[in-house]
Scaffold this active site. Structure first.
Site, PDB file in Angstrom:
ATOM      1  N   ARG A  86       7.766 -45.797  -7.997  1.00 46.59           N
ATOM      2  CA  ARG A  86       7.445 -45.164  -9.274  1.00 46.59           C
ATOM      3  C   ARG A  86       8.170 -43.833  -9.427  1.00 46.59           C
ATOM      4  O   ARG A  86       8.600 -43.468 -10.526  1.00 46.59           O
ATOM      5  CB  ARG A  86       5.926 -44.946  -9.364  1.00 46.59           C
ATOM      6  CG  ARG A  86       5.430 -44.223 -10.608  1.00 46.59           C
ATOM      7  CD  ARG A  86       5.531 -45.029 -11.850  1.00 46.59           C
ATOM      8  NE  ARG A  86       4.947 -46.365 -11.708  1.00 46.59           N
ATOM      9  CZ  ARG A  86       4.846 -47.242 -12.690  1.00 46.59           C
ATOM     10  NH1 ARG A  86       5.302 -46.950 -13.886  1.00 46.59           N
ATOM     11  NH2 ARG A  86       4.316 -48.441 -12.476  1.00 46.59           N
ATOM     12  N   HIS A 333      -0.100 -47.686  -8.300  1.00 43.74           N
ATOM     13  CA  HIS A 333       0.837 -47.309  -9.358  1.00 43.74           C
ATOM     14  C   HIS A 333       2.051 -46.597  -8.790  1.00 43.74           C
ATOM     15  O   HIS A 333       3.173 -46.759  -9.291  1.00 43.74           O
ATOM     16  CB  HIS A 333       0.134 -46.419 -10.384  1.00 43.74           C
ATOM     17  CG  HIS A 333       0.849 -46.290 -11.685  1.00 43.74           C
ATOM     18  ND1 HIS A 333       1.557 -45.166 -12.036  1.00 43.74           N
ATOM     19  CD2 HIS A 333       0.980 -47.158 -12.732  1.00 43.74           C
ATOM     20  CE1 HIS A 333       2.067 -45.331 -13.239  1.00 43.74           C
ATOM     21  NE2 HIS A 333       1.750 -46.531 -13.684  1.00 43.74           N
ATOM     22  N   CYS A 334       1.849 -45.836  -7.735  1.00 46.13           N
ATOM     23  CA  CYS A 334       2.931 -45.028  -7.155  1.00 46.13           C
ATOM     24  C   CYS A 334       4.017 -45.866  -6.499  1.00 46.13           C
ATOM     25  O   CYS A 334       5.159 -45.411  -6.383  1.00 46.13           O
ATOM     26  CB  CYS A 334       2.359 -44.067  -6.116  1.00 46.13           C
ATOM     27  SG  CYS A 334       1.001 -43.039  -6.701  1.00 46.13           S
ATOM     28  N   ILE A 335       3.694 -47.067  -6.034  1.00 44.23           N
ATOM     29  CA  ILE A 335       4.679 -47.855  -5.289  1.00 44.23           C
ATOM     30  C   ILE A 335       5.307 -48.952  -6.141  1.00 44.23           C
ATOM     31  O   ILE A 335       6.061 -49.780  -5.627  1.00 44.23           O
ATOM     32  CB  ILE A 335       4.076 -48.460  -4.003  1.00 44.23           C
ATOM     33  CG1 ILE A 335       3.029 -49.523  -4.312  1.00 44.23           C
ATOM     34  CG2 ILE A 335       3.500 -47.355  -3.131  1.00 44.23           C
ATOM     35  CD1 ILE A 335       2.561 -50.278  -3.064  1.00 44.23           C
TER      36      ILE A 335
END
Length: 344
Positions: A86, A333-335
């Site tokens: 992300r 969400h970050c990955i």
């Protein structure tokens, strides 16, 4: 050219990820490393139930990735150091004036402010690499930014955080006006809503200094999902209360006041490192579904799924244990990074 970042709820072509590689983030012990590999793999498999997944894989991890991911996930070999897609990958946009044209914003990535521990120079090339792979027009930017530092509604509203885009380690000469102008040019944002800060844990040495995608997101135009901490002994109790007060007074690009839906945190408030930032806001919307963070709290996990399914009608929420991700500095969400579908 009029670039616009679609809402995450718009149809996706696929989701992009980066496979972990050995190093500081993955962990020092064999058990830590196996836990990290398993967590990234579990998210990839969950997403793949709804839409295609493409995984960038470092040459040192090709064999392991093949064994863990199987044949259902496309694997692309390229150098990887950080694997929070992300943040270092492209932010995809569409051209409102040219239907069918895909763009890829290449923010400057410096490892969340270039801390001593971060290894980011290889992954900083991924936006250009992926843009070329998918035939997207590269949209270059002079702004240091990460995909986890923004959320949009697809209709001109963007959520930002003062301690991220105005971080002197990222953009020492930026002010609100300059950041907002760049958001308008690159992702078509006409109204910026600034959060003064993020969650407490995110200001530790290994945090992002306030990414919005762990605090708040726009489920649809005019509707916001907001993290809520109900335990008064947790510092985020006051943080989220104050954010709710502020955001209830904000309006979006169309002039609408936000309908705010609370996403209560799980009951556990501490781990071995201190107060946790476990947040159900850090989910990924996919075609027909929502990949939700789980924290081993059956009641809270189920309640979060119910809230997410109500916020995203017609989508099925699926929980993946995100505790190994949060222990390493982020969440689902970050990955992940969605690539929007374009008109054919």
């Amino acid at each position: 050219m009029t670039w616009r970042m679609p809402a995450e709820t718009a149809p996706h072509e696929r989701t992009w990820m980066a496979f972990p590689r050995e190093g500081f983030t993955l962990g020092e012990s064999a058990a830590d490393r196996e836990e990290g590999y398993a967590a990234w793999t579990a998210v990839a498999h969950a997403v793949a139930e709804f839409e295609p997944v493409s995984m960038l894989v470092d040459p040192t991890e090709v064999a392991r990735a093949r064994d863990l991911l199987g044949d259902g996930i496309a694997q692309v070999e390229t150098p990887v150091d950080e694997f929070w897609m992300r943040d270092h990958g492209p932010t995809f946009v569409l051209d409102a004036d040219r239907p069918g044209v895909l763009g890829a914003v290449d923010w400057i990535f410096n490892g969340w402010g270039d801390p001593e521990w971060s290894e980011w120079r290889k992954s900083a090339e991924h936006a250009r690499f992926i843009a070329e792979l998918v035939g997207a027009e590269l949209v270059t930017s002079t702004l240091v930014n990460e995909g986890g530092g923004i959320h949009v509604d697809g209709e001109g509203t963007v959520l930002l955080t003062e301690t991220v885009q105005l971080d002197p380690r990222r953009n020492p000469y930026a002010d609100r006006a300059r950041v907002e102008a760049e958001m308008a040019r690159t992702i078509g944002a006409t109204k910026a809503v600034w959060l003064p800060r993020g969650l407490t844990r995110d200001y530790d040495d290994f945090g992002t200094n306030g990414h919005v995608d762990i605090v708040a997101t726009l489920a649809s135009p005019g509707r916001m999902l907001l993290h809520r901490q109900d335990d008064p002994s947790h510092p985020d109790f006051e943080v989220t209360r104050d954010l709710r007060t502020q955001l209830s007074q904000e309006t979006d690009a169309a002039g609408r006041a936000f309908e705010i839906l609370d996403l209560p945190a799980p009951a556990e408030i501490r781990d071995d490192e201190g107060f946790v930032d476990w947040s159900y806001v850090n989910h990924l919307v996919v075609n027909g579904g929502v990949i939700a963070c789980g924290f081993g709290d059956e009641r809270a996990d189920a309640a979060a799924r119910d809230i997410l399914e109500a916020a995203y009608p017609g989508r099925t929420a699926v929980t993946v244990d995100a505790r190994p991700l949060f222990a390493r500095g982020g969440g689902i969400h970050c990955i992940t990074q969605q690539q929007p579908a374009v008109a054919r």
